[in-house]
Design an enzyme around this catalytic site. Structure first.
Site, PDB file in Angstrom:
ATOM      1  CG  ASP A  18      -2.225  -0.785   0.930  1.00  0.00           C
ATOM      2  OD1 ASP A  18      -2.538  -1.048  -0.253  1.00  0.00           O
ATOM      3  OD2 ASP A  18      -2.915  -1.143   1.901  1.00  0.00           O
ATOM      4  CG  HIS A  69      -6.261  -3.810  -5.039  1.00  0.00           C
ATOM      5  ND1 HIS A  69      -7.210  -4.018  -4.077  1.00  0.00           N
ATOM      6  CD2 HIS A  69      -5.413  -2.872  -4.528  1.00  0.00           C
ATOM      7  CE1 HIS A  69      -6.955  -3.248  -3.042  1.00  0.00           C
ATOM      8  NE2 HIS A  69      -5.879  -2.549  -3.283  1.00  0.00           N
ATOM      9  CE  LYS A 100      -4.732   2.073   0.658  1.00  0.00           C
ATOM     10  NZ  LYS A 100      -5.430   1.396   1.772  1.00  0.00           N
TER      11      LYS A 100
END
Length: 114
Positions: free
Chosen positions: A56, A113, A59
Site C-alpha cells: 500500500d 488488487h 497510498k
C-alpha cells in the site's frame, strides 16, 4: 532492496496512516505463512514479504482528504484510490531500476488488487 530502504518506506507509511501500516504488517505475515505453505523457495518468500509489507505504499500519494474521508467516496475519489497500486509500483521501481528483484517486487505491488 536494502533493509534501510524498506524501513524508510515503512516509516513513511506509518507516519501518514498507522492503520495502513498495521494492515501491511498483517498482510506480510499472512503472505509469508501462505508462501511457506505453498512450498515457495526462501528467496521467493523474501520477495513476497517485502511486496506485502509495502503493497500500500502508493497510498502515500493519495490526498489525505480522500484517504481519510469518513464517508463514502465519490466515483472520482474512488478512481484516485484505485491508482495506489500503480503508484506504489512506480515508487519501488524507481528506487532500483535494473535490479531484477526490485522489478519483481514492483510487479507484485502493481497487481496486488488483481
Amino acid at each position: 532492496m536494502r533493509i534501510e530502504e524498506i524501513q524508510s518506506y515503512l516509516d513513511r507509511i506509518s507516519a501518514k496512516d498507522p492503520l495502513t501500516s498495521n494492515h501491511c504488517g498483517e498482510a506480510a505475515r499472512y503472505a509469508v505463512l501462505l508462501g511457506r505453505r505453498l512450498g515457495l523457495a526462501e528467496e521467493e518468500i523474501k520477495k513476497l514479504h517485502v511486496a506485502a509489507v509495502l503493497h500500500d505504499l502508493g497510498k502515500l500519494w493519495v490526498p489525505d482528504e480522500i484517504l481519510f474521508k469518513p464517508g463514502k467516496l465519490t466515483a472520482e475519489e474512488y478512481e484516485v484510490i484505485k491508482q495506489h497500486p500503480e503508484w506504489g509500483a512506480e515508487i519501488i521501481a524507481e528506487s532500483g531500476i535494473g535490479d531484477v528483484d526490485i522489478q519483481e517486487i514492483a510487479e507484485l505491488i502493481r497487481y496486488h488488487h488483481e
